[in-house]
Design a protein around this motif. Structure first.
Motif, PDB file in Angstrom:
ATOM      1  N   ALA A  27       0.864  -1.176   0.000  1.00 57.22           N
ATOM      2  CA  ALA A  27       0.000   0.000   0.000  1.00 57.22           C
ATOM      3  C   ALA A  27       0.902   1.227   0.000  1.00 57.22           C
ATOM      4  O   ALA A  27       1.874   1.297   0.762  1.00 57.22           O
ATOM      5  N   PHE A  28       0.589   2.195  -0.856  1.00 54.36           N
ATOM      6  CA  PHE A  28       1.409   3.392  -1.022  1.00 54.36           C
ATOM      7  C   PHE A  28       0.617   4.618  -0.605  1.00 54.36           C
ATOM      8  O   PHE A  28      -0.526   4.797  -1.043  1.00 54.36           O
ATOM      9  N   LEU A  29       1.225   5.449   0.228  1.00 53.03           N
ATOM     10  CA  LEU A  29       0.620   6.730   0.572  1.00 53.03           C
ATOM     11  C   LEU A  29       1.373   7.818  -0.177  1.00 53.03           C
ATOM     12  O   LEU A  29       2.580   7.996   0.036  1.00 53.03           O
ATOM     13  N   ASP A  30       0.670   8.492  -1.074  1.00 49.07           N
ATOM     14  CA  ASP A  30       1.301   9.501  -1.925  1.00 49.07           C
ATOM     15  C   ASP A  30       0.220  10.464  -2.387  1.00 49.07           C
ATOM     16  O   ASP A  30      -0.869  10.038  -2.776  1.00 49.07           O
ATOM     17  N   PRO A  31       0.494  11.787  -2.356  1.00 51.95           N
ATOM     18  CA  PRO A  31      -0.533  12.745  -2.768  1.00 51.95           C
ATOM     19  C   PRO A  31      -0.757  12.816  -4.273  1.00 51.95           C
ATOM     20  O   PRO A  31      -1.774  13.363  -4.716  1.00 51.95           O
ATOM     21  N   ALA A  32       0.157  12.275  -5.079  1.00 48.79           N
ATOM     22  CA  ALA A  32       0.057  12.418  -6.529  1.00 48.79           C
ATOM     23  C   ALA A  32      -1.035  11.513  -7.097  1.00 48.79           C
ATOM     24  O   ALA A  32      -1.080  10.322  -6.785  1.00 48.79           O
ATOM     25  N   ALA A  37       3.794   3.985  -8.661  1.00 48.30           N
ATOM     26  CA  ALA A  37       3.768   2.722  -7.922  1.00 48.30           C
ATOM     27  C   ALA A  37       2.353   2.198  -7.716  1.00 48.30           C
ATOM     28  O   ALA A  37       2.177   1.039  -7.328  1.00 48.30           O
ATOM     29  N   ALA A  38       1.362   3.019  -7.973  1.00 47.72           N
ATOM     30  CA  ALA A  38      -0.023   2.650  -7.664  1.00 47.72           C
ATOM     31  C   ALA A  38      -0.477   1.399  -8.409  1.00 47.72           C
ATOM     32  O   ALA A  38      -1.354   0.673  -7.932  1.00 47.72           O
ATOM     33  N   ALA A  39       0.128   1.132  -9.562  1.00 51.05           N
ATOM     34  CA  ALA A  39      -0.242  -0.060 -10.327  1.00 51.05           C
ATOM     35  C   ALA A  39       0.156  -1.347  -9.608  1.00 51.05           C
ATOM     36  O   ALA A  39      -0.315  -2.427  -9.956  1.00 51.05           O
ATOM     37  N   LEU A  40       1.013  -1.235  -8.598  1.00 55.18           N
ATOM     38  CA  LEU A  40       1.540  -2.416  -7.911  1.00 55.18           C
ATOM     39  C   LEU A  40       0.918  -2.628  -6.539  1.00 55.18           C
ATOM     40  O   LEU A  40       1.360  -3.513  -5.791  1.00 55.18           O
ATOM     41  N   GLY A  41      -0.080  -1.842  -6.180  1.00 57.60           N
ATOM     42  CA  GLY A  41      -0.695  -2.016  -4.866  1.00 57.60           C
ATOM     43  C   GLY A  41      -1.778  -0.986  -4.619  1.00 57.60           C
ATOM     44  O   GLY A  41      -2.181  -0.227  -5.509  1.00 57.60           O
ATOM     45  N   ALA A  46      -2.995  10.965  -0.293  1.00 60.57           N
ATOM     46  CA  ALA A  46      -3.056  11.895   0.830  1.00 60.57           C
ATOM     47  C   ALA A  46      -1.694  12.524   1.039  1.00 60.57           C
ATOM     48  O   ALA A  46      -0.671  11.966   0.643  1.00 60.57           O
ATOM     49  N   ASP A  47      -1.684  13.694   1.664  1.00 55.69           N
ATOM     50  CA  ASP A  47      -0.436  14.343   2.014  1.00 55.69           C
ATOM     51  C   ASP A  47       0.283  13.537   3.092  1.00 55.69           C
ATOM     52  O   ASP A  47      -0.340  12.826   3.888  1.00 55.69           O
ATOM     53  N   LEU A  57      -3.354   3.752   7.009  1.00 46.28           N
ATOM     54  CA  LEU A  57      -2.251   2.945   6.503  1.00 46.28           C
ATOM     55  C   LEU A  57      -1.720   2.026   7.600  1.00 46.28           C
ATOM     56  O   LEU A  57      -1.513   0.820   7.365  1.00 46.28           O
ATOM     57  N   ALA A  58      -1.507   2.569   8.794  1.00 44.84           N
ATOM     58  CA  ALA A  58      -0.964   1.777   9.895  1.00 44.84           C
ATOM     59  C   ALA A  58      -1.879   0.608  10.246  1.00 44.84           C
ATOM     60  O   ALA A  58      -1.407  -0.488  10.590  1.00 44.84           O
ATOM     61  N   ASP A  59      -3.182   0.836  10.154  1.00 44.79           N
ATOM     62  CA  ASP A  59      -4.137  -0.222  10.492  1.00 44.79           C
ATOM     63  C   ASP A  59      -4.162  -1.338   9.457  1.00 44.79           C
ATOM     64  O   ASP A  59      -4.541  -2.471   9.769  1.00 44.79           O
ATOM     65  N   GLU A  60      -3.742  -1.027   8.217  1.00 45.99           N
ATOM     66  CA  GLU A  60      -3.871  -1.995   7.129  1.00 45.99           C
ATOM     67  C   GLU A  60      -2.621  -2.853   6.915  1.00 45.99           C
ATOM     68  O   GLU A  60      -2.701  -3.892   6.262  1.00 45.99           O
ATOM     69  N   VAL A  61      -1.464  -2.402   7.430  1.00 45.38           N
ATOM     70  CA  VAL A  61      -0.208  -3.047   7.060  1.00 45.38           C
ATOM     71  C   VAL A  61       0.499  -3.628   8.279  1.00 45.38           C
ATOM     72  O   VAL A  61       0.177  -3.311   9.424  1.00 45.38           O
TER      73      VAL A  61
END
Length: 360
Positions: A27-32, A37-41, A46-47, A57-61
């Motif tokens: 899982a990737f956190l990125d504002p863009a 990388a989004a194609a891979l997960g 988000a900022d 994110l912390a709850d999911e990983v």
């Protein structure tokens, strides 16, 4: 195991490509909106300071890492309350600030260029008088690929330069008359196990890495490992760390560290028994580290701004294309090619062929 990555650029993408065969999800956190990388997960848009999404994110990983040092250290510290994060917030805090970084090198007895903290134009004028010219003024944080810095060669270059770089905290470094630029990719596991890849010779153009060539039996390998080992121990580091050096008078002077997988280590995907990306994941997950031994002779060439036609790149023997799926843009790293050859003569010939494609 599910890995959270702060940042969704090409380094996150390559981490996921290395981790998927190990049964890892990402899982990737990125504002863009177009994070490559989004194609891979999963993509959490988000900022980096958005605490609601950080908690999600912390709850999911199972654990979190980051792909570049522009991530605020406060973000890593916040996440660390809920999930393991490697490298640590303290390692990131030191590595992302050139003053903290150079001060650590000095404390550890690692040679550096002369340097000074710059908080004003008056500080810059005084430091230039002490250190001399030529010198390089760099912002303490957020500079990369030649951004946020200026070479000062004459007194005229000094005037107004603090404001030119944004009137933010800077570092002045004395110019180093180096004979070469090398980097060492190191990896340290959660149990303290450390491995090093062969030193890499780097060629830059306008501050952007263009070519990396993995060395064989470099005479400064042991010295580089000693210096990197001191830093890894000091920071109680977990994961891959890149250490860039200047070759000076038969020795090494520290340039900077990067607390992550690194552009100069891309050759390891095809050119080493275990890539820097897989070894970073092994390290942060508490798995045994893989062999860093070379497989043949290897190099990496960056594609800046655009990627040559795919059919032309892959028509070159021993050449492996890595396309990031990013929009082409001047000055942006949009892909790279790695070469793995049987001998140095063949490697040098194939480097010239790829360079011809880039120039053409």
């Amino acid at each position: 195991m599910k890995i959270g990555v702060i940042g969704g650029g090409q380094l996150g993408r390559m981490l996921a490509l290395a981790g998927t065969p190990l049964g890892m999800n990402f899982a990737f956190l990125d504002p863009a909106p177009d994070a490559c990388a989004a194609a891979l997960g999963e993509h959490l848009r988000a900022d980096y300071g958005d605490q609601d999404h950080l908690r999600q994110l912390a709850d999911e990983v199972d654990l979190v890492t980051f792909e570049f040092e522009s991530v605020p250290a406060e973000t890593v510290a916040f996440l660390s309350q809920f999930v393991p994060v490697y490298p640590s917030a303290e390692a990131l805090r030191i590595a992302r600030d050139r003053w903290f970084e150079k001060s650590m090198f000095k404390d550890l007895g690692i040679p550096t260029p002369a340097f000074a903290d710059i908080q004003s134009q008056a500080d810059l004028d005084a430091a230039v008088a002490s250190i001399g010219l030529p010198a390089v003024l760099k912002t303490r944080t957020l500079g990369y690929d030649g951004k946020g810095q200026k070479v000062l060669r004459t007194a005229a270059d000094v005037e107004g330069t603090f404001a030119e770089l944004g009137s933010v905290a800077c570092l002045l470094e004395g110019f180093v008359p180096f004979t070469g630029e090398v980097s060492l990719i190191a990896v340290r596991g959660r149990d303290g196990e450390v491995c090093f890849y062969p030193l890499v010779h780097n060629t830059h153009d306008n501050g952007i890495l263009r070519l990396s060539v993995a060395s064989t039996a470099h005479p400064l390998q042991a010295l580089a490992e000693d210096y990197a080992g001191r830093v890894l121990k000091q920071l109680d580091y977990v994961g891959v760390l890149a250490f860039e050096f200047f070759e000076v008078d038969g020795g090494l002077k520290a340039n900077e560290i990067a607390p992550r997988v690194h552009n100069s280590g891309h050759w390891t995907t095809e050119g080493a028994e275990c890539s820097q990306f897989e070894n970073h994941l092994r390290a942060i997950a508490g798995l045994p580290l893989g062999s860093t031994a070379k497989v043949g002779e290897s190099a990496m060439l960056n594609f800046i701004g655009s990627v040559p036609p795919v059919e032309q790149v892959i028509a070159i023997a021993d050449c492996h294309l890595h396309h990031y799926g990013k929009a082409f843009k001047n000055g942006r790293k949009v892909g790279h090619a790695t070469l793995r050859c049987a001998d140095q003569a063949t490697l040098q010939a194939q480097i010239l062929r790829v360079e011809a494609l880039i120039e053409g």
